[in-house]
Motif scaffolding. Structure first.
Motif, PDB file in Angstrom:
ATOM      1  N   THR A   1       0.814  -1.209   0.000  1.00 16.00           N
ATOM      2  CA  THR A   1       0.000   0.000   0.000  1.00 16.00           C
ATOM      3  C   THR A   1       0.851   1.264   0.000  1.00 16.00           C
ATOM      4  O   THR A   1       0.355   2.345  -0.265  1.00 16.00           O
ATOM      5  N   ARG A   2       2.131   1.136   0.339  1.00 18.72           N
ATOM      6  CA  ARG A   2       2.933   2.358   0.400  1.00 18.72           C
ATOM      7  C   ARG A   2       4.404   2.039   0.149  1.00 18.72           C
ATOM      8  O   ARG A   2       4.950   1.127   0.772  1.00 18.72           O
ATOM      9  N   ILE A   3       5.024   2.804  -0.747  1.00 13.79           N
ATOM     10  CA  ILE A   3       6.462   2.653  -0.989  1.00 13.79           C
ATOM     11  C   ILE A   3       7.136   3.846  -0.309  1.00 13.79           C
ATOM     12  O   ILE A   3       6.761   4.998  -0.570  1.00 13.79           O
ATOM     13  N   ILE A   4       8.104   3.567   0.552  1.00 13.13           N
ATOM     14  CA  ILE A   4       8.786   4.654   1.263  1.00 13.13           C
ATOM     15  C   ILE A   4      10.233   4.696   0.757  1.00 13.13           C
ATOM     16  O   ILE A   4      11.017   3.775   1.017  1.00 13.13           O
ATOM     17  N   PRO A   5      10.581   5.733  -0.013  1.00  7.67           N
ATOM     18  CA  PRO A   5      11.867   5.710  -0.734  1.00  7.67           C
ATOM     19  C   PRO A   5      13.063   6.111   0.127  1.00  7.67           C
ATOM     20  O   PRO A   5      13.733   7.112  -0.132  1.00  7.67           O
ATOM     21  N   VAL A   6      13.344   5.349   1.168  1.00 10.95           N
ATOM     22  CA  VAL A   6      14.541   5.578   1.993  1.00 10.95           C
ATOM     23  C   VAL A   6      15.176   4.234   2.335  1.00 10.95           C
ATOM     24  O   VAL A   6      14.518   3.192   2.292  1.00 10.95           O
ATOM     25  N   GLU A   7      16.453   4.279   2.698  1.00  8.12           N
ATOM     26  CA  GLU A   7      17.117   3.082   3.215  1.00  8.12           C
ATOM     27  C   GLU A   7      16.439   2.702   4.526  1.00  8.12           C
ATOM     28  O   GLU A   7      16.014   3.587   5.286  1.00  8.12           O
ATOM     29  N   ALA A   8      16.423   1.393   4.811  1.00  2.74           N
ATOM     30  CA  ALA A   8      15.771   0.937   6.048  1.00  2.74           C
ATOM     31  C   ALA A   8      16.378   1.624   7.271  1.00  2.74           C
ATOM     32  O   ALA A   8      15.659   2.065   8.170  1.00  2.74           O
ATOM     33  N   SER A   9      17.719   1.748   7.303  1.00  4.21           N
ATOM     34  CA  SER A   9      18.331   2.332   8.507  1.00  4.21           C
ATOM     35  C   SER A   9      17.914   3.803   8.673  1.00  4.21           C
ATOM     36  O   SER A   9      17.664   4.262   9.787  1.00  4.21           O
ATOM     37  N   ASN A  10      17.775   4.518   7.547  1.00  2.00           N
ATOM     38  CA  ASN A  10      17.302   5.912   7.626  1.00  2.00           C
ATOM     39  C   ASN A  10      15.880   5.996   8.135  1.00  2.00           C
ATOM     40  O   ASN A  10      15.532   6.872   8.910  1.00  2.00           O
ATOM     41  N   PHE A  11      15.065   5.057   7.668  1.00  2.00           N
ATOM     42  CA  PHE A  11      13.660   5.045   8.088  1.00  2.00           C
ATOM     43  C   PHE A  11      13.572   4.886   9.603  1.00  2.00           C
ATOM     44  O   PHE A  11      12.928   5.670  10.289  1.00  2.00           O
ATOM     45  N   PHE A  12      14.285   3.868  10.120  1.00  2.00           N
ATOM     46  CA  PHE A  12      14.157   3.595  11.543  1.00  2.00           C
ATOM     47  C   PHE A  12      14.822   4.699  12.375  1.00  2.00           C
ATOM     48  O   PHE A  12      14.320   5.063  13.427  1.00  2.00           O
ATOM     49  N   SER A  13      15.937   5.241  11.888  1.00  2.00           N
ATOM     50  CA  SER A  13      16.569   6.302  12.692  1.00  2.00           C
ATOM     51  C   SER A  13      15.683   7.538  12.687  1.00  2.00           C
ATOM     52  O   SER A  13      15.571   8.227  13.698  1.00  2.00           O
ATOM     53  N   GLY A  14      15.024   7.805  11.571  1.00  2.00           N
ATOM     54  CA  GLY A  14      14.109   8.948  11.513  1.00  2.00           C
ATOM     55  C   GLY A  14      12.981   8.796  12.511  1.00  2.00           C
ATOM     56  O   GLY A  14      12.635   9.721  13.245  1.00  2.00           O
ATOM     57  N   LEU A  15      12.439   7.591  12.596  1.00  2.00           N
ATOM     58  CA  LEU A  15      11.300   7.374  13.489  1.00  2.00           C
ATOM     59  C   LEU A  15      11.706   7.451  14.945  1.00  2.00           C
ATOM     60  O   LEU A  15      10.940   7.879  15.793  1.00  2.00           O
ATOM     61  N   LEU A  16      12.929   7.026  15.229  1.00  2.00           N
ATOM     62  CA  LEU A  16      13.354   6.986  16.626  1.00  2.00           C
ATOM     63  C   LEU A  16      13.397   8.373  17.251  1.00  2.00           C
ATOM     64  O   LEU A  16      13.333   8.504  18.461  1.00  2.00           O
ATOM     65  N   LEU A  17      13.522   9.393  16.389  1.00  2.00           N
ATOM     66  CA  LEU A  17      13.556  10.746  16.928  1.00  2.00           C
ATOM     67  C   LEU A  17      12.224  11.077  17.611  1.00  2.00           C
ATOM     68  O   LEU A  17      12.136  11.945  18.449  1.00  2.00           O
ATOM     69  N   GLN A  18      11.198  10.415  17.217  1.00  2.00           N
ATOM     70  CA  GLN A  18       9.873  10.692  17.766  1.00  2.00           C
ATOM     71  C   GLN A  18       9.464   9.540  18.685  1.00  2.00           C
ATOM     72  O   GLN A  18      10.148   8.543  18.804  1.00  2.00           O
ATOM     73  N   THR A  19       8.329   9.705  19.281  1.00  2.00           N
ATOM     74  CA  THR A  19       7.822   8.625  20.128  1.00  2.00           C
ATOM     75  C   THR A  19       7.182   7.578  19.237  1.00  2.00           C
ATOM     76  O   THR A  19       6.312   7.883  18.438  1.00  2.00           O
ATOM     77  N   LEU A  20       7.632   6.350  19.367  1.00  2.00           N
ATOM     78  CA  LEU A  20       7.064   5.293  18.537  1.00  2.00           C
ATOM     79  C   LEU A  20       5.817   4.702  19.195  1.00  2.00           C
ATOM     80  O   LEU A  20       5.688   4.737  20.411  1.00  2.00           O
ATOM     81  N   SER A  21       4.956   4.166  18.353  1.00  2.00           N
ATOM     82  CA  SER A  21       3.807   3.441  18.928  1.00  2.00           C
ATOM     83  C   SER A  21       4.363   2.127  19.467  1.00  2.00           C
ATOM     84  O   SER A  21       5.138   1.451  18.787  1.00  2.00           O
ATOM     85  N   VAL A  22       3.997   1.789  20.671  1.00  2.00           N
ATOM     86  CA  VAL A  22       4.619   0.643  21.332  1.00  2.00           C
ATOM     87  C   VAL A  22       4.135  -0.687  20.768  1.00  2.00           C
ATOM     88  O   VAL A  22       4.894  -1.640  20.650  1.00  2.00           O
ATOM     89  N   GLY A  23       2.880  -0.739  20.366  1.00  2.00           N
ATOM     90  CA  GLY A  23       2.357  -1.972  19.785  1.00  2.00           C
ATOM     91  C   GLY A  23       1.869  -2.961  20.832  1.00  2.00           C
ATOM     92  O   GLY A  23       1.966  -2.728  22.035  1.00  2.00           O
ATOM     93  N   ASP A  24       1.379  -4.067  20.312  1.00  2.00           N
ATOM     94  CA  ASP A  24       0.664  -5.056  21.127  1.00  2.00           C
ATOM     95  C   ASP A  24       1.648  -6.083  21.697  1.00  2.00           C
ATOM     96  O   ASP A  24       2.230  -6.875  20.949  1.00  2.00           O
ATOM     97  N   LYS A  25       1.782  -6.099  23.009  1.00  2.00           N
ATOM     98  CA  LYS A  25       2.758  -6.975  23.646  1.00  2.00           C
ATOM     99  C   LYS A  25       2.390  -8.455  23.456  1.00  2.00           C
ATOM    100  O   LYS A  25       3.247  -9.299  23.156  1.00  2.00           O
ATOM    101  N   ALA A  26       1.086  -8.746  23.601  1.00  2.00           N
ATOM    102  CA  ALA A  26       0.655 -10.148  23.489  1.00  2.00           C
ATOM    103  C   ALA A  26       0.969 -10.684  22.088  1.00  2.00           C
ATOM    104  O   ALA A  26       1.329 -11.860  21.916  1.00  2.00           O
ATOM    105  N   TYR A  27       0.811  -9.803  21.096  1.00  2.00           N
ATOM    106  CA  TYR A  27       1.094 -10.191  19.700  1.00  2.00           C
ATOM    107  C   TYR A  27       2.572 -10.590  19.552  1.00  2.00           C
ATOM    108  O   TYR A  27       2.895 -11.653  19.026  1.00  2.00           O
TER     109      TYR A  27
END
Ligand SMILES: Cc1ncc(C[n+]2csc(CCOP(=O)(O)OP(=O)(O)O)c2C)c(N)n1
Length: 560
Positions: free
Chosen positions: A320-346
Motif C-alpha cells: 500500500t505504500r512505498i517509502i523511498p529511503v534506506e531501512a536504517s534511515n527510516f528507523f533512525s528517523g522514526l526513533l527521533l519521535q515517540t514510537l507506537s509501542v504496539g501489542d505486547k501479546a502479539y
C-alpha cells in the motif's frame, strides 16, 4: 586506431575498478591488452565465460567495487548472460565489455559474429555502444562520455550491470603503449534519500493507529548500522521482526528466523493470531515459502516497503505504500519521535512460536547421527571466524535456513545467488568472492549445482581461503522433497536427474585438497595453500527419510 583505449581503461580505474576478468579471444584483444597493460588493475584470465562472469559477480560482491568483464564477439558474450541476470537482481555493479565486429559486418557470414546489440535485454541497467573508430575528436569525446555514463549508472541508484559493446576494426593488435594521459572523469555524487519532515510526521501519526506491527527483512548484506537501529526499535516497542538466514540479521536475539518451520504447521486460528495490522518490509526476496504464503493469506491492513531507489515488488500482494529511503534511515528517523509501542501479546505469540520451532529443530538435529541435514548443522556450528558463507540452490540454502546461525555469529556474512536462483554459478561466485577477500569463504552446495559449475576450478589462480562443502546425494533432492515432482512416476529420470559423479577425481584434476565427511571440521577449516572440498556422499532415500521425519516432528510440536 585504438589509441583511446588506454585512456578508457584509466577512466575505469579512476572510477573505482580494481579488478577485471578477461576471457580470451582475438576481437577483444584491444580491450584485453589495454586492461592487462594498465598496471594497476588486477586482471585474471578465465576461459569459460559463464564461470568468469559469476566470478566477477562474486568479486564485486565481496569488494563492494565495480568489476570489469571482457569477452570476445559471438556466443562468448551470451555465456555472460546468467551472471548478468543474477547481478541485475542482486544489484551488483558489473561493467560488461563485449568486443564486436563493426556494424557493416553483422549478418554477413563473417566468423564469430552474432547480433550483440541489447544482448542482455532488460537484465542490464543500460546498453552502450562504443564508436567504431576513434579518429575524429568527437568520437573520442563520445567514448569517454559513454564509459563515464556506464560506470556512473552501474554504481549508483540501485547498482547493477551495464553492457558496453565495443566494435573493433582490424588490425586488432596495434594498441599504443599506455601513456600517463589526462582523462576526463565525470563524477556522480552519492545522495541519501531522507524523509521530509511532513512525510515523517504523517508516518509517525499513521504508525500510532497500528497495534500489530510486523517487520520482514528480505535478502540483504550485513549492515551493522541497521542492526543497531533495529535493536533500539526492539527496546522501545513490541514490533515483531522476522526473516531468513539471508537477511543477515542473525545477530539479533529477538529476530524470528524459523518462520518456514512453524508457519506451515499452525492452525488457521493460530495464524490469525499472528496476522499483522501493518507489515513493513525491506531487502530482496525471502526464502521461506511458508512466510510468503502466510502473508498472502493473512494480509496486513497496510504494507509499507522501504526501498531508496528502483521499482518495488508487491511480493505479498498487499503493498500500500512505498517509502523511498534506506531501512536504517527510516528507523533512525522514526526513533527521533515517540514510537507506537504496539501489542505486547502479539509479540509474545510470535516469540513463543519461534522459540518452540528453534528448540524442535535443534533437538531433532542433536538426535541425528549422520545425514546431510546433520552435516550442515555441524558445519554451521564450526564456521571459521569472520567467514563469508555462500549457500547454493536449492536444499543447501533451505537446510541452512532451518539450522540458522547463532546470535553470537554476527561475524558470519551470508550470501546466495537468489536473484535468479540458478544452480549454474554458485561455485564460481564463491570462488570470485574468495579472490576479493582475505576472509574464509565457505560454500555449501548440492551435487548438481557443484558439477554444473565445475569450471569454477578451471583457472590458474590459487584460492586458499575457499572451503566447499559438497552434499552429494547424487541428484537434485529438492525434487524428491517437494510434493509435485516427488509424486510423479517419472520423478527420478525427469526431475531428480540421478548422477554418479563424486568429487574425488575432480579434486585430483584441479589440484584441490579433498576430505570426506568424517574429517575434523576445525582442522578442515584451518589454513591451507589451496582450496579444499569436503564431500558427504549419501543416498536420496536416507536423506529424504530424515527430512520427512523432521517435518513430522515439527507437525507434532505444534499439535497439527
Ligand atoms: C540454471 C538452473 N537450471 C535448473 C534449475 C532448477 N533446479 C533447481 S534446484 C535443482 C536441483 C539442484 O540439485 P543439487 O545441486 O544436487 O541440490 P539439491 O536439490 O540436492 O539440494 C534444479 C535442477 C535452476 N535453479 N537453475
Amino acid at each position: 586506431m585504438n589509441s583511446i583505449l588506454p585512456q578508457l581503461i584509466e577512466l575505469c580505474y579512476r572510477k573505482g575498478i580494481r579488478e577485471a576478468v578477461l576471457c580470451p579471444g582475438s576481437r577483444s584483444a584491444p580491450l584485453t591488452l589495454a586492461f592487462a597493460r594498465h598496471g594497476k588493475i588486477r586482471c585474471r584470465t578465465i576461459s569459460d565465460e559463464r564461470s568468469a562472469a559469476f566470478m566477477a559477480l562474486g568479486m564485486a560482491q565481496a569488494g563492494k567495487h565495480p568489476v570489469a568483464l571482457v569477452c570476445t564477439s559471438g556466443s562468448a558474450a551470451y555465456n555472460f548472460a546468467p551472471a548478468v541476470a543474477e547481478a541485475y537482481f542482486q544489484h551488483i555493479p558489473l561493467i560488461v565489455f563485449t568486443a564486436d565486429r563493426p556494424a557493416e559486418w553483422i549478418d554477413q557470414l563473417d566468423g564469430q559474429t552474432i547480433r550483440q546489440g541489447e544482448l542482455y535485454g532488460k537484465h542490464v541497467k543500460k546498453y552502450f555502444e562504443l564508436p567504431h573508430d576513434y579518429v575524429h575528436p568527437d568520437s573520442r569525446w563520445h567514448a569517454n562520455r559513454l564509459v563515464n555514463d556506464a560506470i556512473n549508472l552501474a554504481t549508483t541508484n540501485n547498482k547493477g550491470p551495464v553492457h558496453i559493446n565495443a566494435p573493433f576494426r582490424e588490425p586488432l593488435y596495434n594498441i599504443d603503449p599506455p601513456t600517463p594521459t589526462s582523462v576526463r572523469v565525470i563524477e556522480k555524487s552519492v545522495s541519501h534519500s531522507e524523509l521530509t519532515e511532513d512525510t515523517r510526521n504523517d508516518l509517525i501519526g499513521d504508525l500510532r493507529s497500528f497495534k500489530r506491527i510486523l517487520i520482514v527483512a528480505g535478502q540483504q548484506d550485513h549492515d551493522a548500522g541497521l542492526m543497531n537501529m533495529l535493536r533500539q526499535v526492539h527496546e522501545k516497542t513490541n514490533w515483531v521482526m522476522a526473516g531468513d538466514i539471508l537477511s543477515n540479521l542473525h545477530g539479533l536475539s529477538f529476530f524470528c528466523r524459523s518462520t518456514d518451520a512453524f508457519l506451515g504447521q499452525l492452525s488457521t486460528q493460530q495464524k490469525e493470531s499472528l496476522q499483522p495490522d501493518l507489515l513493513i518490509t525491506f531487502g530482496q526476496s525471502i526464502i521461506a515459502k511458508n512466510l510468503k504464503l502466510f502473508l498472502r493469506a493473512f494480509p496486513a491492513k497496510q504494507h509499507w516497503h522501504l526501498q531508496a531507489q528502483g521499482q518495488s515488488a508487491d511480493t505479498f500482494q498487499q503493498l500500500t505504500r512505498i517509502i523511498p529511503v534506506e531501512a536504517s534511515n527510516f528507523f533512525s528517523g522514526l526513533l527521533l519521535q515517540t514510537l507506537s509501542v504496539g501489542d505486547k501479546a502479539y509479540a509474545e505469540r510470535w516469540s513463543k512460536f519461534e522459540s518452540l520451532a528453534h528448540t524442535a529443530i535443534h533437538r531433532f538435529l542433536d538426535q541425528q547421527q549422520d545425514g546431510e541435514f546433520k552435516l550442515i548443522q555441524k558445519v554451521m556450528a564450526n564456521l571459521p571466524k569472520g567467514c563469508h558463507l555462500h549457500l547454493a540452490n536449492s536444499m543447501s540454502v533451505r537446510y541452512a535456513n532451518h539450522v540458522g546461525l547463532s546470535t553470537k555469529r554476527e561475524d558470519v556474512m551470508v550470501y546466495a545467488n537468489r536473484g535468479a536462483s540458478g544452480i549454474d554459478g554458485s561455485t564460481s561466485t564463491a570462488t570470485g568472492h574468495a579472490w576479493a577477500t582475505t576472509a574464509p569463504v565457505v560454500l555449501i552446495t548440492g551435487d548438481l549445482a557443484f558439477f554444473y559449475d565445475r569450471n569454477a576450478f578451471w583457472h590458474n589462480y590459487k584460492t586458499p581461503n575457499l572451503r566447499v562443502v559438497l552434499i552429494n546425494n547424487h541428484g537434485g533432492i529438492i525434487f524428491n522433497l517437494i510434493d509435485g515432482p516427488a509424486r510423479q512416476p517419472e520423478a527420478s529420470a525427469l526431475f531428480i536427474t540421478e548422477q554418479k559423479l563424486n568429487a574425488r577425481s575432480l579434486a585430483r584434476e584441479f589440484d584441490l585438497e579433498y576430505y570426506d565427511a568424517s574429517a575434523d571440521l576445525p582442522a578442515y577449516f584451518g589454513i591451507s595453500e589451496q582450496a579444499r572440498i569436503l564431500e558427504l556422499e549419501g543416498s536420496q532415500e536416507a536423506n529424504k527419510k530424515i527430512f520427512e521425519e523432521f517435518r513430522h516432528n515439527l507437525k507434532q510440536t505444534y499439535g497439527a
